[in-house]
Structures are given as structure tokens and as C-alpha cells.
Design a protein around this motif. Structure first.
Motif, short mmCIF file in Angstrom:
data_model
loop_
_atom_site.label_atom_id
_atom_site.label_comp_id
_atom_site.label_asym_id
_atom_site.label_seq_id
_atom_site.Cartn_x
_atom_site.Cartn_y
_atom_site.Cartn_z
N ILE A 1 0.95 -1.27 0.03
CA ILE A 1 0.14 0.12 0.06
C ILE A 1 1.08 1.27 -0.13
O ILE A 1 2.04 1.40 0.70
CB ILE A 1 -0.93 -0.06 1.42
CG1 ILE A 1 -1.98 -0.99 1.21
CG2 ILE A 1 -1.86 1.34 1.32
CD1 ILE A 1 -2.85 -1.20 2.62
N GLU A 2 0.63 1.91 -0.92
CA GLU A 2 1.19 3.48 -0.81
C GLU A 2 0.13 4.49 -0.37
O GLU A 2 -0.93 4.60 -1.20
CB GLU A 2 1.70 3.66 -2.04
CG GLU A 2 2.68 3.18 -2.42
CD GLU A 2 3.44 3.54 -3.78
OE1 GLU A 2 4.61 4.21 -3.84
OE2 GLU A 2 3.08 3.12 -4.79
N ILE A 3 0.24 5.15 0.92
CA ILE A 3 -0.63 6.00 1.34
C ILE A 3 -0.20 7.29 2.04
O ILE A 3 0.74 6.82 2.99
CB ILE A 3 -1.73 5.33 2.36
CG1 ILE A 3 -2.81 5.96 3.06
CG2 ILE A 3 -0.89 4.31 3.43
CD1 ILE A 3 -3.91 5.36 3.78
N ASP A 4 -0.53 8.35 1.66
CA ASP A 4 0.13 9.31 2.47
C ASP A 4 1.57 9.60 2.39
O ASP A 4 2.08 9.77 3.26
CB ASP A 4 -0.45 9.46 3.85
CG ASP A 4 -2.07 9.86 3.89
OD1 ASP A 4 -2.68 9.99 2.86
OD2 ASP A 4 -2.41 10.03 5.07
N SER B 1 3.85 7.99 12.04
CA SER B 1 4.13 8.79 10.77
C SER B 1 2.87 9.64 10.02
O SER B 1 2.77 9.33 8.78
CB SER B 1 4.95 8.04 9.82
OG SER B 1 5.99 7.56 10.43
N GLY B 2 1.95 9.82 10.69
CA GLY B 2 0.81 10.46 10.13
C GLY B 2 -0.25 9.62 9.55
O GLY B 2 -1.41 10.18 9.25
N ILE C 1 -5.66 3.95 8.41
CA ILE C 1 -6.29 5.06 8.24
C ILE C 1 -5.23 6.35 7.99
O ILE C 1 -4.57 6.56 8.81
CB ILE C 1 -7.19 5.30 9.61
CG1 ILE C 1 -8.05 4.18 9.85
CG2 ILE C 1 -7.95 6.65 9.49
CD1 ILE C 1 -8.87 4.19 11.15
N GLY C 2 -5.44 6.81 6.67
CA GLY C 2 -4.66 8.02 6.60
C GLY C 2 -5.52 9.37 6.12
O GLY C 2 -6.87 9.21 6.43
N ASN C 3 -4.93 10.28 6.07
CA ASN C 3 -5.63 11.60 5.39
C ASN C 3 -6.60 11.52 4.22
O ASN C 3 -7.42 11.93 4.08
CB ASN C 3 -4.77 12.69 5.36
CG ASN C 3 -4.10 13.10 6.80
OD1 ASN C 3 -4.62 13.08 7.84
ND2 ASN C 3 -2.70 13.36 6.62
N SER C 4 -6.02 10.65 3.51
CA SER C 4 -6.60 10.43 2.11
C SER C 4 -7.58 9.31 1.88
O SER C 4 -8.33 9.24 1.15
CB SER C 4 -5.66 10.36 1.17
OG SER C 4 -4.87 9.21 1.32
N SER C 5 -7.22 8.10 2.48
CA SER C 5 -8.09 6.81 2.60
C SER C 5 -8.08 5.93 3.83
O SER C 5 -7.28 6.10 4.91
CB SER C 5 -7.23 5.93 1.51
OG SER C 5 -7.22 6.76 0.31
N ILE D 1 11.31 0.38 2.65
CA ILE D 1 9.93 -0.06 3.22
C ILE D 1 9.66 0.93 4.40
O ILE D 1 10.36 0.70 5.56
CB ILE D 1 9.43 -1.30 3.13
CG1 ILE D 1 9.87 -2.03 1.76
CG2 ILE D 1 7.86 -1.57 3.68
CD1 ILE D 1 8.83 -1.46 0.79
N ASP D 2 8.47 1.73 4.75
CA ASP D 2 8.23 2.19 5.79
C ASP D 2 7.97 1.25 6.99
O ASP D 2 8.23 1.41 8.21
CB ASP D 2 7.38 3.46 5.46
CG ASP D 2 7.85 4.61 4.72
OD1 ASP D 2 8.83 5.36 4.97
OD2 ASP D 2 7.39 4.66 3.42
#
Length: 362
Positions: free
Chosen positions: A107-110, A209-210, A240-244, A149-150
């Protein structure tokens, strides 16, 4: 007689040494590490919903019968379609997911790269040279091509999700590991520093990390050897991120926990929902495809990505049965089901992404 006793003793000793020292078996966590969890009772983790499998003699005979069936189409006859993975070179700035087969996904998110249950080995076995091999001859990328990878997120410690060889290749590329309680013991034995590992219990959440990462219930079990059944916890995850908002089911039988998760953390833009390796004889721990769709509805998901299929044969159903049944049920229930090829990246929430029946392509 003495020779027989000596031979038996030697075999027992060898088996003990293999289980104790062969690294792929991992490390059973200490009781002090896990006993504070509300899910832990009388020496092991428990499901709140009664969860048992039919292990009767008659059932065992039916499984032997099914195993011996010829032309059962339990695995593809040819190499299955897959695409190269472009995200390594060109980071995406909208939420997207790449499926690698089975439950392994990225997954790439925020602006963060997360790997979910990254099992990149040849076979889901402590001895991969003798296990059932991966359908695709090669992964859609070379391990050395992986960027930093984060975080890696694991749902439980079974071999088709947590793979010793994969961890060895990921070492040095991953900043943080998030796991259910007890699973960190395996990673520590394999050389991952304890400060890189965060263990969570059901309904724990962490701001990182946000992103908000929440460890949520699943209905399953755990274990990697003869002496560690349910010694570690299993779980699902909310990302759960800011965008999705994304839900990852891990492995789970159907149960009331899905509605509970949906009421607390839903709605989700995407659910990666288990759909494969099922059988009515062990339905309490693996959902049938129609239950996959219902679980997606329960968590208040929008797009549904069926996972836990397309890589290994761990059950008796035809290898295409999961995707055929889940897309049929999704259409009947009005649920949009996305069906990427292995290695294909798709944007979360986009109406422009077009799925097609690649499993039907000769």
C-alpha cells in the motif's frame, strides 16, 4: 530390541533439535510477554466466538478422498499472468495497492510504503524445497529492487504469511514492523532489532508517521511448530490516513467482529478481504467467498480486493473458485470487486480502474 530403542531415541532427539534450533520455526514468546492480553487464557490465545474444526475420523477420510481426486484443477496448468511492478521507480501520490498473490500486498498511502503479510518465498513451509510451490514461476520483481519500506504489517505467524526467508531478504529495507502480540518473538530470533517491532493487541491503535494503525479482531489461530499452537495472537488491521481508510482482514472465519470493526472504524475505501483456501470442514477459520462479500459489507467497505488466493494450493477447491464465486456474489450484492493481476497497481477509490477476468485467459 536395543537397536530399535536407540534408533527411536535418536529420531526423537533429532526432531527435538530441529524444532528447537531450525530458525524457520521461530521463537515461542514467553508467558510474561502475552499473558496480560484479554485474549489470552489458560496458556494460549482464544477466539471469543467458539471456533473449532471438524477433525473426526470420517471427516479425515473425506479429505483423503478429495486429495486423491484427479483433474481437480487445484492449481493452474500454466504460468499465470502478472505484470512488472512500476511503483519502485515512480512513487504514487494517491493511495494505491499492489497485490502480489495470496495475501502479500503493498500500500502506498500518504507518502508511506507499507507491506502487508509479505510472503515472497517459493512455498508456505518451514522446508520450502518440499512444500507446494507458488503458481507463478517468478515474482513480478526482484527482491534487490525493493526500495526502502516504511513499515511491514503482519496479521499472524502462519507460514503462508510470515516467511523466514522473506524476512532475511527484507532486513535492512524496513523501518518498522507492526505485529499482533507475541509475533515479535519470531522476528527477534531472525535478527530484527526489538526497537523496530511494535506489538499490538486487539483494539489497540497507534499514531505513526501521520497514519492511524488499529489492530482489530480476527477469527483464526496461530502456530509454526508442534509446541506453539495459539501461543501468539492473530488479527486484522485498519490503516487510516488523511486520504483513505483501508481494512486488511488477515485470515479469518466469518463472525460478528466484522460488524463491530465497521461500527468503530468504518467506512473503508477498500477492504483487502480473505477469499481462498476455504472448505466447509474448516469454515470457522476461513470464510467462504459469499461470506467474504458479507464481511466487506459488515465493515462498511466500498471497493473489495479478494486476497488469499492466486498463489498457493492450501485447500481442495479449484484455484479459480474463489474469484469466480466472490465476483458473482459481489455483483449480486452491488459490491465493486477489483481483480488486479499479480504485480498490478491500482488506485484506491478510482472509478476509472477496469477489472477483467484474467484468470480465464489461456
Amino acid at each position: 530390541m536395543l537397536i530399535s530403542i536407540f534408533s527411536l531415541t535418536a529420531l526423537i532427539a533429532i526432531a527435538f533439535l530441529i524444532i528447537r534450533f531450525y530458525p524457520a520455526f521461530g521463537e515461542k514468546p514467553s508467558l510474561e510477554r502475552v499473558q496480560s492480553s484479554p485474549q489470552h487464557s489458560k496458556g494460549s490465545f482464544k477466539n471469543p466466538t467458539p471456533t473449532s474444526m471438524d477433525t473426526s475420523f470420517s471427516t479425515s477420510l473425506t479429505m483423503i478422498r478429495d486429495l486423491m481426486k484427479r483433474n481437480a484443477n487445484r492449481k493452474p496448468d500454466t504460468d499465470i499472468p502478472r505484470v512488472g511492478f512500476p511503483s519502485f521507480k515512480h512513487p504514487h501520490y494517491v493511495t494505491n495497492v499492489t497485490w502480489f498473490g495470496h495475501s502479500a500486498s503493498m500500500i502506498e498511502i500518504d507518502g508511506k510504503r507499507l507491506l502487508l503479510d509479505p510472503m515472497f518465498g517459493r512455498a508456505p513451509s518451514p522446508f520450502p524445497w518440499i512444500g507446494g510451490k507458488r503458481y507463478s514461476k517468478d515474482l513480478p520483481f526482484h527482491m534487490e529492487e525493493l526500495p526502502s519500506i516504511d513499515a511491514v504489517i503482519f496479521s499472524h505467524d502462519h507460514y503462508d504469511h510470515l516467511d523466514y526467508g522473506t524476512i532475511q531478504k527484507l532486513r535492512g529495507k524496513v523501518n518498522q514492523f507492526f505485529v499482533p502480540i507475541g509475533v515479535g518473538s519470531h522476528l527477534e530470533r531472525w535478527g530484527i532489532h526489538s526497537e523496530q517491532i511494535i506489538e499490538l493487541d486487539w483494539w489497540d491503535e497507534i499514531e505513526w508517521s501521520g497514519l492511524t494503525l488499529a489492530c482489530t479482531p480476527a477469527r483464526h489461530f496461530s502456530g509454526r511448530s508442534l509446541h506453539d499452537r495459539n501461543a501468539t495472537l492473530w488479527c486484522s488491521w485498519c490503516i487510516i490516513g488523511n486520504s483513505s481508510r483501508i481494512f486488511f482482514s488477515g485470515d479469518s472465519g466469518y463472525g460478528p467482529h466484522f460488524k463491530e470493526i465497521g461500527s468503530v472504524y468504518g467506512p473503508f475505501d477498500l477492504s483487502l478481504m480473505e477469499c481462498g483456501q476455504y472448505d466447509t470442514r474448516w469454515a470457522p477459520i476461513h470464510m467462504l467467498p459469499e461470506e467474504t462479500v458479507q464481511a466487506h459489507i459488515d465493515v462498511k467497505g466500498k471497493q473489495l480486493l479478494p486476497i488469499h488466493w492466486g498463489a498457493f494450493t492450501l485447500s481442495f477447491h479449484e484455484w479459480t473458485d474463489p474469484i469466480k464465486r466472490v465476483t458473482k456474489s459481489g455483483a449480486e450484492q452491488g459490491v465493486p470487486v477489483v481483480t488486479p493481476r499479480i504485480g498490478e497497481t491500482f488506485p484506491v477509490g478510482s472509478d476509472s480502474y477496469q477489472s477483467f477476468e484474467w484468470w480465464e485467459t489461456p
